[in-house]
Design a protein around this motif. Structure first.
Motif, PDB file in Angstrom:
ATOM      1  N   UNK A  73       0.814  -1.218   0.000  1.00 26.32           N
ATOM      2  CA  UNK A  73       0.000   0.000   0.000  1.00 26.32           C
ATOM      3  C   UNK A  73       0.846   1.265   0.000  1.00 26.32           C
ATOM      4  N   UNK A  74       2.167   1.114  -0.093  1.00 30.58           N
ATOM      5  CA  UNK A  74       3.073   2.254   0.029  1.00 30.58           C
ATOM      6  C   UNK A  74       3.418   2.871  -1.319  1.00 30.58           C
ATOM      7  N   UNK A  75       2.477   2.855  -2.241  1.00 36.46           N
ATOM      8  CA  UNK A  75       2.720   3.452  -3.545  1.00 36.46           C
ATOM      9  C   UNK A  75       2.725   4.962  -3.520  1.00 36.46           C
ATOM     10  N   UNK A  76       2.176   5.552  -2.452  1.00 38.46           N
ATOM     11  CA  UNK A  76       2.219   6.999  -2.243  1.00 38.46           C
ATOM     12  C   UNK A  76       2.708   7.222  -0.822  1.00 38.46           C
ATOM     13  N   UNK A  77       3.118   8.447  -0.470  1.00 38.52           N
ATOM     14  CA  UNK A  77       3.534   8.703   0.916  1.00 38.52           C
ATOM     15  C   UNK A  77       2.448   8.247   1.889  1.00 38.52           C
ATOM     16  N   UNK A  78       2.883   7.718   3.012  1.00 37.54           N
ATOM     17  CA  UNK A  78       1.910   7.154   3.937  1.00 37.54           C
ATOM     18  C   UNK A  78       2.263   7.432   5.391  1.00 37.54           C
ATOM     19  N   UNK A  79       1.225   7.395   6.220  1.00 39.02           N
ATOM     20  CA  UNK A  79       1.347   7.486   7.671  1.00 39.02           C
ATOM     21  C   UNK A  79       0.937   6.135   8.223  1.00 39.02           C
ATOM     22  N   UNK A  80       1.739   5.577   9.114  1.00 37.96           N
ATOM     23  CA  UNK A  80       1.468   4.253   9.682  1.00 37.96           C
ATOM     24  C   UNK A  80       0.913   4.417  11.079  1.00 37.96           C
ATOM     25  N   UNK A  81      -0.231   3.759  11.339  1.00 38.87           N
ATOM     26  CA  UNK A  81      -0.930   3.903  12.621  1.00 38.87           C
ATOM     27  C   UNK A  81      -1.201   2.535  13.232  1.00 38.87           C
ATOM     28  N   UNK A  82      -1.062   2.449  14.549  1.00 38.16           N
ATOM     29  CA  UNK A  82      -1.460   1.236  15.255  1.00 38.16           C
ATOM     30  C   UNK A  82      -1.974   1.578  16.634  1.00 38.16           C
ATOM     31  N   UNK A  83      -3.033   0.876  17.046  1.00 41.27           N
ATOM     32  CA  UNK A  83      -3.616   1.100  18.372  1.00 41.27           C
ATOM     33  C   UNK A  83      -3.322  -0.095  19.262  1.00 41.27           C
ATOM     34  N   UNK A  84      -2.890   0.158  20.483  1.00 34.04           N
ATOM     35  CA  UNK A  84      -2.613  -0.886  21.478  1.00 34.04           C
ATOM     36  C   UNK A  84      -1.595  -1.893  20.906  1.00 34.04           C
ATOM     37  N   UNK A  85      -1.927  -3.176  20.824  1.00 37.04           N
ATOM     38  CA  UNK A  85      -1.004  -4.138  20.232  1.00 37.04           C
ATOM     39  C   UNK A  85      -0.578  -3.691  18.836  1.00 37.04           C
ATOM     40  N   UNK A  86      -1.490  -3.075  18.105  1.00 36.79           N
ATOM     41  CA  UNK A  86      -1.180  -2.589  16.772  1.00 36.79           C
ATOM     42  C   UNK A  86      -0.102  -1.518  16.761  1.00 36.79           C
ATOM     43  N   UNK A 133      11.726  -2.282  10.775  1.00 30.00           N
ATOM     44  CA  UNK A 133      12.247  -3.268   9.821  1.00 30.00           C
ATOM     45  C   UNK A 133      12.350  -2.682   8.414  1.00 30.00           C
ATOM     46  N   UNK A 134      11.367  -1.883   8.015  1.00 25.57           N
ATOM     47  CA  UNK A 134      11.429  -1.252   6.698  1.00 25.57           C
ATOM     48  C   UNK A 134      12.638  -0.318   6.626  1.00 25.57           C
ATOM     49  N   UNK A 135      12.845   0.455   7.682  1.00 32.23           N
ATOM     50  CA  UNK A 135      13.986   1.368   7.703  1.00 32.23           C
ATOM     51  C   UNK A 135      15.306   0.599   7.639  1.00 32.23           C
ATOM     52  N   UNK A 136      15.408  -0.478   8.395  1.00 38.63           N
ATOM     53  CA  UNK A 136      16.626  -1.285   8.409  1.00 38.63           C
ATOM     54  C   UNK A 136      16.940  -1.858   7.029  1.00 38.63           C
ATOM     55  N   UNK A 137      15.881  -2.149   6.250  1.00 36.61           N
ATOM     56  CA  UNK A 137      16.059  -2.782   4.943  1.00 36.61           C
ATOM     57  C   UNK A 137      16.098  -1.780   3.792  1.00 36.61           C
ATOM     58  N   UNK A 138      16.058  -0.491   4.129  1.00 35.54           N
ATOM     59  CA  UNK A 138      16.131   0.529   3.091  1.00 35.54           C
ATOM     60  C   UNK A 138      14.868   0.676   2.282  1.00 35.54           C
ATOM     61  N   UNK A 139      13.738   0.354   2.865  1.00 38.83           N
ATOM     62  CA  UNK A 139      12.471   0.431   2.148  1.00 38.83           C
ATOM     63  C   UNK A 139      11.817   1.798   2.249  1.00 38.83           C
ATOM     64  N   UNK A 140      10.618   1.935   1.713  1.00 41.22           N
ATOM     65  CA  UNK A 140       9.890   3.204   1.744  1.00 41.22           C
ATOM     66  C   UNK A 140       9.305   3.447   3.133  1.00 41.22           C
ATOM     67  N   UNK A 141      10.001   4.217   3.947  1.00 44.66           N
ATOM     68  CA  UNK A 141       9.574   4.444   5.322  1.00 44.66           C
ATOM     69  C   UNK A 141       8.350   5.362   5.354  1.00 44.66           C
ATOM     70  N   UNK A 142       7.526   5.253   6.387  1.00 44.12           N
ATOM     71  CA  UNK A 142       6.367   6.154   6.496  1.00 44.12           C
ATOM     72  C   UNK A 142       6.806   7.585   6.766  1.00 44.12           C
ATOM     73  N   UNK A 143       5.958   8.527   6.362  1.00 41.08           N
ATOM     74  CA  UNK A 143       6.218   9.925   6.698  1.00 41.08           C
ATOM     75  C   UNK A 143       6.134  10.119   8.202  1.00 41.08           C
ATOM     76  N   UNK A 144       5.275   9.335   8.831  1.00 41.14           N
ATOM     77  CA  UNK A 144       5.126   9.427  10.284  1.00 41.14           C
ATOM     78  C   UNK A 144       4.617   8.096  10.818  1.00 41.14           C
ATOM     79  N   UNK A 145       4.992   7.816  12.042  1.00 42.26           N
ATOM     80  CA  UNK A 145       4.490   6.656  12.773  1.00 42.26           C
ATOM     81  C   UNK A 145       3.637   7.186  13.916  1.00 42.26           C
ATOM     82  N   UNK A 146       2.408   6.694  14.009  1.00 38.79           N
ATOM     83  CA  UNK A 146       1.499   7.123  15.071  1.00 38.79           C
ATOM     84  C   UNK A 146       1.112   5.902  15.889  1.00 38.79           C
TER      85      UNK A 146
END
Length: 271
Positions: free
Chosen positions: A79-92, A102-115
């Motif tokens: 789903x990362x074909x455009x800039x994205x924000x990654x969100x997770x609630x509780x366990x998520x 893991x994406x950052x470690x592997x040089x992938x398309x990192x999210x603009x923000x993690x929430x």
């Protein structure tokens, strides 16, 4: 990636940003569908469905944390074909952090923000406070917990068979959650926003400081009214409290190229 894995209830062909949501313990993509009409202009909602529920009902539940993260990581990348924000609630929130790291470690398309919402810092490790509901809870206790937090739709409440399935799903997620282990040294460089409820007894008072240690970039903490799922009014409008969705960040063509190239190397199709 099948539409049953990455659910996009209101497709926006001209979207410049995607808000990708990861489920909490016992939850599914459906928990976020009400937010589709609350997205700011240019933002499209996408929710990841884990195996064993909703459109992936016929699939087996995953067995442990790494299997869940691997499955959800594939979905996020698709789903990362455009800039994205990654969100997770509780366990998520832990799933989202682990995927972003893991994406950052592997040089992938990192999210603009993690929430991350209603989640203690993963570096703290799994504690007894985090283990709720617990594996020791009876079916009746789990059913009551699901009802208390409004996670069981009306048609499920009136159907004993569906209630039994909901409890089975909850137990499967509890087993996976309890297999979580923080990967020593993992951190993220992207912008991080932590949301917590002002009366959530699950959240460690030191949570803000602990999250700051694994968030190497811009960091902000937002305290909201209510407990683990906030107040109903806050939960229903939660995207309005997420800074990265409501602040315009210019899209980068280079970022899109990175996403496409990364998916190509890893055999994943864009969505």
């Amino acid at each position: 990636m099948k539409d049953t894995t990455v659910v996009r209830p209101k497709r926006e062909p001209k979207a410049t940003k995607r808000f990708i949501c990861l489920g909490f313990c016992g939850g599914g993509a459906g928990s976020y569908m009400k937010w589709a009409d609350a997205m700011p202009p240019g933002v499209e909602l996408a929710a990841v469905c884990y195996p064993g529920r909703e459109g992936r009902f016929i699939e087996d539940f995953v067995e442990d944390w790494d299997e869940l993260v691997d499955d959800a990581l594939d979905a996020v990348i698709s789903a990362a074909g455009i800039p994205y924000v990654l969100f997770g609630h509780s366990m998520g929130g832990w799933v989202a952090f682990d995927i972003a790291a893991r994406i950052e470690e592997r040089g992938g398309p990192v999210p603009e923000a993690l929430v991350v919402s209603s989640a203690n810092a993963p570096s703290r490790g799994l504690t007894a406070v985090d283990m709720f509901p617990s594996q020791q809870d009876s079916d009746e206790q789990l059913t009551a917990w699901i009802q208390e937090f409004g996670l069981m739709p009306e048609h499920v409440l009136s159907d004993p068979d569906l209630q039994e399935m909901a409890v089975e799903l909850m137990r499967a997620d509890i087993r996976v959650r309890d297999s979580f282990r923080y990967r020593d040294g993992s951190a993220v460089s992207t912008s991080v926003q932590v949301l917590t409820g002002d009366s959530d007894e699950v959240i460690d008072p030191e949570s803000k400081e602990l999250w700051r240690k694994v968030a190497k970039g811009e960091f902000r903490h937002t305290e909201l009214p209510g407990g683990h799922f906030y107040t109903p009014e806050i939960w229903n409008t939660l995207p309005s409290h997420i800074a990265s969705l409501n602040e315009q960040i210019p899209s980068s063509p280079a970022r899109r190229d990175v996403a496409v190239a990364w998916r190509g190397r890893h055999g994943r199709s864009p969505q």
